[in-house]
Design a protein around this motif. Structure first.
Motif, PDB file in Angstrom:
ATOM      1  N   THR A 509       0.838  -1.197   0.000  1.00 34.77           N
ATOM      2  CA  THR A 509       0.000   0.000   0.000  1.00 34.77           C
ATOM      3  C   THR A 509       0.872   1.246   0.000  1.00 34.77           C
ATOM      4  O   THR A 509       1.826   1.348   0.780  1.00 34.77           O
ATOM      5  N   LEU A 510       0.555   2.168  -0.854  1.00 37.69           N
ATOM      6  CA  LEU A 510       1.270   3.443  -0.890  1.00 37.69           C
ATOM      7  C   LEU A 510       0.899   4.305   0.308  1.00 37.69           C
ATOM      8  O   LEU A 510      -0.237   4.248   0.791  1.00 37.69           O
ATOM      9  N   PRO A 511       1.812   5.118   0.801  1.00 42.30           N
ATOM     10  CA  PRO A 511       1.440   6.095   1.830  1.00 42.30           C
ATOM     11  C   PRO A 511       0.388   7.064   1.284  1.00 42.30           C
ATOM     12  O   PRO A 511       0.180   7.161   0.067  1.00 42.30           O
ATOM     13  N   ALA A 512      -0.254   7.774   2.184  1.00 35.41           N
ATOM     14  CA  ALA A 512      -1.293   8.717   1.767  1.00 35.41           C
ATOM     15  C   ALA A 512      -0.724   9.776   0.829  1.00 35.41           C
ATOM     16  O   ALA A 512       0.429  10.185   0.952  1.00 35.41           O
ATOM     17  N   GLY A 513      -1.546  10.218  -0.127  1.00 35.31           N
ATOM     18  CA  GLY A 513      -1.141  11.256  -1.073  1.00 35.31           C
ATOM     19  C   GLY A 513      -1.281  10.787  -2.501  1.00 35.31           C
ATOM     20  O   GLY A 513      -1.696   9.657  -2.779  1.00 35.31           O
ATOM     21  N   ASN A 514      -0.931  11.669  -3.434  1.00 33.18           N
ATOM     22  CA  ASN A 514      -0.964  11.357  -4.861  1.00 33.18           C
ATOM     23  C   ASN A 514       0.437  10.963  -5.318  1.00 33.18           C
ATOM     24  O   ASN A 514       1.403  11.705  -5.116  1.00 33.18           O
ATOM     25  N   TRP A 515       0.524   9.806  -5.943  1.00 33.13           N
ATOM     26  CA  TRP A 515       1.819   9.262  -6.338  1.00 33.13           C
ATOM     27  C   TRP A 515       1.853   9.011  -7.844  1.00 33.13           C
ATOM     28  O   TRP A 515       0.891   8.520  -8.427  1.00 33.13           O
ATOM     29  N   HIS A 516       3.002   9.345  -8.443  1.00 39.11           N
ATOM     30  CA  HIS A 516       3.195   9.209  -9.882  1.00 39.11           C
ATOM     31  C   HIS A 516       4.323   8.212 -10.123  1.00 39.11           C
ATOM     32  O   HIS A 516       5.423   8.366  -9.583  1.00 39.11           O
ATOM     33  N   ALA A 517       4.059   7.181 -10.926  1.00 39.01           N
ATOM     34  CA  ALA A 517       5.061   6.138 -11.167  1.00 39.01           C
ATOM     35  C   ALA A 517       6.201   6.669 -12.027  1.00 39.01           C
ATOM     36  O   ALA A 517       5.984   7.430 -12.976  1.00 39.01           O
ATOM     37  N   LEU A 518       7.414   6.241 -11.693  1.00 40.26           N
ATOM     38  CA  LEU A 518       8.600   6.621 -12.455  1.00 40.26           C
ATOM     39  C   LEU A 518       9.178   5.381 -13.110  1.00 40.26           C
ATOM     40  O   LEU A 518       9.078   4.273 -12.605  1.00 40.26           O
TER      41      LEU A 518
END
Length: 543
Positions: A509-518
């Motif tokens: 699970t990703l931490p809270a927030g908006n994440w963009h894959a690199l």
């Protein structure tokens, strides 16, 4: 590909080493330019574009100095010249010019703890007990019964002391008997070695890889090492069959006086904006010594221990354990990580990796905090070569065969093309045989878009595009089975890294927030849950 690295550019970036990717060249096996079957400096010039294309920041060249080659150049007989086998000083100057023209810095392998017994210093020192260099090496009288002065052992087997009839004394050798140890308690020795460093810095080198950095200074009181019970013996520094592992090496190396010499060396390097990475060979205190030698700004910039060069596959749990130990032992230190080098079984064989697994580990290495070394051929996925006993060159392997087969299997020549038996390395017979399995990895597809080379290239490019992966902090490291997760962060970016280092699908699970894959190209915005297929990774930046 980086631009030209002129004198101004080299002087301005004082932190170039922090997070740098250093490509190790083993010169006798990289490229032969004259058909004698042995790689040389002119061959390095020929193949430097490959390294620049990969995206490395620097090269480290293993020893090319004048040497009788009892230990393949790690037994130096002239620190300030090139062995004719590899070329000339002019050829080395050409390497510097070509590398800088491609944006690559040049680090060379300095072997300061010992010389060859053919070095003029040792020839003079062993002549008698009254000559000007009588104390330049570690000499000691025998015990009353004629046995060696201490119980210290050589990494290459047997006692670390060799009797010399000329002086009727023993001399210390931590490696081969033909590699006598210099006496760092003698100020003239330190001064001479600092002059060696100046010589190469004046020729334009950008730094040094310091062989066996913790072996420089021995205990001046010549105290015996204590023994180790079997359950505490660690085979990371020497093969398990070597009795070297039966001792706690408290007195034959890693002495506190060593730090003062490192400070002197750093002062010599500073005006040249040069950096050094030290090899710490100590199974019990490796990370502690790493921290001691890289603390502050007056010692070495980087060191590496043997945690990631160990025989067992690097699991998420071991990564977490290593970084926790590093944080405890060396909170202010800077590590340089490597999976393979010229002394250990290549990691694709050592850890039994598939191509997909090797890709995952390549990306992991580029995401971990610290600098990194890549060993020639790992970007092609070269496995360890099987070398027949009659073809062995390495004295270490010959001594401990067959339980330990030596280092020749990771030192076979680099392959550049698949259409001849020498793999494009030489027009003559290579000094070590090249296995057919290696030739198959040098074909046209070696650099294709789905190749391991392309994965390394993409991982290095990702590290270069995002400064946080080179020098940012690392936190929240967690292992759960085959899953490894951690955070990299600096003043501007937060990057979440997740790796599946196993054969079954895992979820995180990703931490809270908006994440963009690199990745090779920026990927999509990610949801909170990430599903990782076997050997898959996810590197994401917070928006």
């Amino acid at each position: 590909m980086a631009g030209k690295l002129d004198a101004t550019a080299r002087a301005m970036d004082t932190q170039w080493w922090r997070g740098a990717v250093i490509y190790q060249i083993y010169p006798r096996s990289f490229q032969d330019s004259n058909g004698d079957g042995i790689g040389d400096l002119a061959g390095i010039v020929q193949r430097l574009p490959h390294i620049a294309e990969l995206g490395a920041d620097a090269i480290w060249i293993s020893p090319f100095f004048t040497s009788p080659m009892k230990d393949f150049g790690y037994d130096v007989s002239d620190y300030c010249d090139v062995d004719p086998m590899f070329g000339t000083l002019a050829d080395f100057d050409a390497v510097i010019a070509a590398a800088h023209g491609l944006g690559l810095r040049v680090m060379i392998d300095l072997v300061l703890s010992h010389t060859s017994d053919q070095h003029p210093w040792f020839i003079e020192s062993r002549a008698n007990r009254t000559n000007p260099r009588r104390n330049w090496y570690v000499w000691a009288d025998p015990k009353l019964d004629g046995t060696p002065p201490t119980n210290w052992l050589s990494i290459f087997g047997g006692s670390a002391w060799q009797w010399d009839a000329r002086r009727e004394q023993y001399f210390l050798h931590n490696f081969l008997t033909t590699q006598p140890d210099l006496n760092f308690h003698e100020p003239q020795v330190q001064a001479a070695l600092l002059d060696v460093a100046r010589f190469w810095l004046e020729r334009g080198v950008d730094g040094f890889r310091l062989d066996t950095i913790n072996f420089y200074t021995h205990d001046k009181y010549l105290r015996d090492n204590p023994g180790l019970p079997p359950e505490l013996r660690n085979a990371d520094t020497a093969p398990a069959v070597n009795p070297y592992n039966h001792q706690m090496h408290l007195f034959d190396k890693s002495q506190p006086e060593n730090v003062e010499f490192l400070k002197k060396l750093r002062a010599v390097m500073k005006p040249y904006n040069a950096a050094a990475v030290g090899e710490v060979g100590d199974a019990q205190r490796g990370l502690e010594i790493l921290g001691e030698y890289t603390r502050g700004d007056d010692r070495m910039q980087m060191c590496y221990a043997f945690e990631f060069l160990a025989p067992d596959r690097l699991t998420p749990a071991r990564v977490v354990e290593t970084f926790r130990a590093l944080e405890e032992a060396a909170p202010d230190g800077w590590a340089c990580w490597a999976f393979s080098n010229h002394d250990v079984v290549r990691h694709i064989t050592r850890w039994g990796l598939s191509v997909d697994a090797a890709k995952a580990y390549a990306t992991l290495l580029m995401c971990l905090r610290g600098s990194a070394c890549l060993y020639q051929g790992e970007e092609l996925g070269l496995p360890e070569a099987e070398i027949a006993f009659e073809d062995l060159q390495d004295p270490y392997g010959i001594e401990f065969w067959p339980e330990f087969k030596g280092r020749d299997g990771c030192r076979t020549p680099m392959v550049w093309q698949a259409d001849n038996q020498a793999g494009g390395f030489s027009t003559g017979k290579p000094w070590l045989p090249i296995p057919a399995q290696h030739l198959r990895l040098a074909g046209p597809e070696a650099k294709g878009k789905d190749s391991l080379f392309a994965q390394y290239q993409a991982a290095l490019a990702l590290r270069h595009r995002h400064k946080v992966l080179r020098s940012g902090a690392q936190s929240d490291m967690m292992a759960a089975g085959d899953l490894l997760c951690f955070m990299r962060s600096d003043a501007t970016d937060r990057v979440f890294c997740a790796f599946n280092l196993g054969e079954t699908t895992v979820t995180t699970t990703l931490p809270a927030g908006n994440w963009h894959a690199l990745g090779q190209e920026d990927g999509p915005v990610l949801g909170q849950t990430i599903i990782l297929a076997p050997w898959q990774s996810c590197v994401a930046v917070k928006q």
